[in-house]
Design a protein around this motif. Structure first.
Motif, PDB file in Angstrom:
ATOM      1  N   UNK A  99       0.831  -1.193   0.000  1.00 56.24           N
ATOM      2  CA  UNK A  99       0.000   0.000   0.000  1.00 56.24           C
ATOM      3  C   UNK A  99       0.865   1.242   0.000  1.00 56.24           C
ATOM      4  N   UNK A 100       0.393   2.270  -0.709  1.00 57.14           N
ATOM      5  CA  UNK A 100       1.127   3.536  -0.749  1.00 57.14           C
ATOM      6  C   UNK A 100       0.682   4.492   0.352  1.00 57.14           C
ATOM      7  N   UNK A 101      -0.528   4.262   0.876  1.00 52.93           N
ATOM      8  CA  UNK A 101      -1.076   5.213   1.842  1.00 52.93           C
ATOM      9  C   UNK A 101      -1.070   4.684   3.271  1.00 52.93           C
ATOM     10  N   UNK A 102      -1.285   3.397   3.428  1.00 52.90           N
ATOM     11  CA  UNK A 102      -1.292   2.811   4.774  1.00 52.90           C
ATOM     12  C   UNK A 102       0.143   2.445   5.127  1.00 52.90           C
ATOM     13  N   UNK A 103       0.631   3.006   6.203  1.00 53.55           N
ATOM     14  CA  UNK A 103       2.016   2.767   6.585  1.00 53.55           C
ATOM     15  C   UNK A 103       2.182   1.404   7.247  1.00 53.55           C
ATOM     16  N   UNK A 104       3.358   0.862   7.136  1.00 51.01           N
ATOM     17  CA  UNK A 104       3.650  -0.482   7.640  1.00 51.01           C
ATOM     18  C   UNK A 104       3.221  -0.707   9.088  1.00 51.01           C
ATOM     19  N   UNK A 105       3.437   0.243  10.001  1.00 46.27           N
ATOM     20  CA  UNK A 105       3.012   0.009  11.388  1.00 46.27           C
ATOM     21  C   UNK A 105       1.520  -0.235  11.526  1.00 46.27           C
ATOM     22  N   UNK A 106       0.727   0.184  10.547  1.00 46.37           N
ATOM     23  CA  UNK A 106      -0.721   0.052  10.620  1.00 46.37           C
ATOM     24  C   UNK A 106      -1.238  -1.183   9.900  1.00 46.37           C
ATOM     25  N   UNK A 107      -0.355  -1.938   9.261  1.00 47.62           N
ATOM     26  CA  UNK A 107      -0.803  -3.127   8.542  1.00 47.62           C
ATOM     27  C   UNK A 107      -1.509  -4.104   9.474  1.00 47.62           C
ATOM     28  N   UNK A 108      -1.092  -4.163  10.723  1.00 44.78           N
ATOM     29  CA  UNK A 108      -1.659  -5.131  11.651  1.00 44.78           C
ATOM     30  C   UNK A 108      -3.140  -4.888  11.867  1.00 44.78           C
ATOM     31  N   UNK A 109      -3.553  -3.636  11.887  1.00 43.67           N
ATOM     32  CA  UNK A 109      -4.940  -3.316  12.186  1.00 43.67           C
ATOM     33  C   UNK A 109      -5.750  -2.886  10.972  1.00 43.67           C
ATOM     34  N   UNK A 110      -5.078  -2.617   9.855  1.00 42.82           N
ATOM     35  CA  UNK A 110      -5.799  -2.113   8.680  1.00 42.82           C
ATOM     36  C   UNK A 110      -5.600  -3.006   7.460  1.00 42.82           C
ATOM     37  N   UNK A 111      -5.407  -4.305   7.709  1.00 42.12           N
ATOM     38  CA  UNK A 111      -5.197  -5.207   6.588  1.00 42.12           C
ATOM     39  C   UNK A 111      -6.312  -5.177   5.563  1.00 42.12           C
ATOM     40  N   UNK A 112      -7.535  -4.958   6.010  1.00 45.93           N
ATOM     41  CA  UNK A 112      -8.666  -4.944   5.099  1.00 45.93           C
ATOM     42  C   UNK A 112      -8.694  -3.771   4.153  1.00 45.93           C
ATOM     43  N   UNK A 113      -7.850  -2.781   4.395  1.00 46.68           N
ATOM     44  CA  UNK A 113      -7.866  -1.570   3.566  1.00 46.68           C
ATOM     45  C   UNK A 113      -6.690  -1.500   2.599  1.00 46.68           C
ATOM     46  N   UNK A 114      -5.864  -2.520   2.579  1.00 45.69           N
ATOM     47  CA  UNK A 114      -4.654  -2.444   1.774  1.00 45.69           C
ATOM     48  C   UNK A 114      -4.960  -2.510   0.290  1.00 45.69           C
ATOM     49  N   UNK A 115      -4.144  -1.825  -0.466  1.00 44.23           N
ATOM     50  CA  UNK A 115      -4.424  -1.545  -1.874  1.00 44.23           C
ATOM     51  C   UNK A 115      -4.228  -2.745  -2.792  1.00 44.23           C
ATOM     52  N   UNK A 116      -3.155  -3.473  -2.594  1.00 43.02           N
ATOM     53  CA  UNK A 116      -2.774  -4.525  -3.540  1.00 43.02           C
ATOM     54  C   UNK A 116      -2.511  -5.827  -2.787  1.00 43.02           C
ATOM     55  N   UNK A 117      -3.008  -6.932  -3.324  1.00 46.14           N
ATOM     56  CA  UNK A 117      -2.811  -8.258  -2.735  1.00 46.14           C
ATOM     57  C   UNK A 117      -2.338  -9.239  -3.785  1.00 46.14           C
ATOM     58  N   UNK A 118      -1.521 -10.184  -3.358  1.00 44.10           N
ATOM     59  CA  UNK A 118      -1.164 -11.303  -4.212  1.00 44.10           C
ATOM     60  C   UNK A 118      -2.204 -12.404  -4.100  1.00 44.10           C
ATOM     61  N   UNK A 119      -1.978 -13.487  -4.844  1.00 45.63           N
ATOM     62  CA  UNK A 119      -2.959 -14.574  -4.885  1.00 45.63           C
ATOM     63  C   UNK A 119      -2.732 -15.614  -3.802  1.00 45.63           C
ATOM     64  N   UNK A 120      -1.588 -15.559  -3.139  1.00 43.15           N
ATOM     65  CA  UNK A 120      -1.319 -16.467  -2.038  1.00 43.15           C
ATOM     66  C   UNK A 120      -0.445 -17.641  -2.429  1.00 43.15           C
ATOM     67  N   UNK A 121       0.282 -18.146  -1.441  1.00 39.73           N
ATOM     68  CA  UNK A 121       1.088 -19.346  -1.617  1.00 39.73           C
ATOM     69  C   UNK A 121       0.920 -20.212  -0.386  1.00 39.73           C
ATOM     70  N   UNK A 122       0.763 -21.519  -0.585  1.00 35.65           N
ATOM     71  CA  UNK A 122       0.435 -22.432   0.506  1.00 35.65           C
ATOM     72  C   UNK A 122       1.692 -22.951   1.186  1.00 35.65           C
ATOM     73  N   UNK A 123       1.689 -22.858   2.489  1.00 35.64           N
ATOM     74  CA  UNK A 123       2.755 -23.427   3.307  1.00 35.64           C
ATOM     75  C   UNK A 123       2.143 -24.521   4.161  1.00 35.64           C
ATOM     76  N   UNK A 124       2.744 -25.698   4.128  1.00 35.06           N
ATOM     77  CA  UNK A 124       2.273 -26.814   4.936  1.00 35.06           C
ATOM     78  C   UNK A 124       3.421 -27.314   5.796  1.00 35.06           C
ATOM     79  N   UNK A 125       3.221 -27.262   7.104  1.00 33.77           N
ATOM     80  CA  UNK A 125       4.235 -27.727   8.035  1.00 33.77           C
ATOM     81  C   UNK A 125       3.747 -29.027   8.658  1.00 33.77           C
ATOM     82  N   UNK A 126       4.458 -30.091   8.402  1.00 28.91           N
ATOM     83  CA  UNK A 126       4.052 -31.397   8.919  1.00 28.91           C
ATOM     84  C   UNK A 126       4.655 -31.622  10.301  1.00 28.91           C
TER      85      UNK A 126
END
Length: 127
Positions: A99-126
């Protein structure tokens, strides 16, 4: 606007390590603060880590502090999440966001407002 593509997920045993990458297209990746989130099936999205555009400041969830390291290389338009001492509870899908407007310290509480998202990658820990 950038687009994000995660990679590096996979299957690993408890105590192992993985490094996730988040590749950004576009020339302005360095303008964005970025972060990592994860989500397990049936659970809410969880903040993992965030880093400022310059890489000078980093923020972590308590659950990963001391085990995970977030970093970025703006010259390569790529962000990273080094995950060590992995546990079964680290298992879900990991997403990078920026995000260009939401600063990193606020990512924890404002994740729903972030501008750009990737499609995700799966991690499996056995166990």
């Amino acid at each position: 606007q950038v687009q994000l593509v995660e990679s590096g997920g996979g299957l690993v045993q408890t105590g192992g390590s993985l490094r996730l990458s988040c590749a950004a297209t576009g020339r302005t990746f360095s303008y964005y603060d970025m972060g990592w989130f994860r989500r397990s099936p049936g659970k809410d999205r969880e903040f993992v880590a965030a880093i400022t555009w310059s890489g000078g400041n980093r923020y972590y969830a308590d659950s990963v502090k001391g085990r995970f390291t977030i970093s970025r290389d703006n010259g390569k338009n790529t962000g990273y999440l080094q995950m060590n001492s992995l546990k079964p509870e680290d298992t879900p899908v990991y997403y990078c966001a920026a995000d260009r407007a939401v600063a990193a310290p606020l990512f924890m509480t404002r994740g729903g407002y972030l501008e750009v998202w990737g499609q995700g990658t799966l991690v499996t820990v056995s166990s």
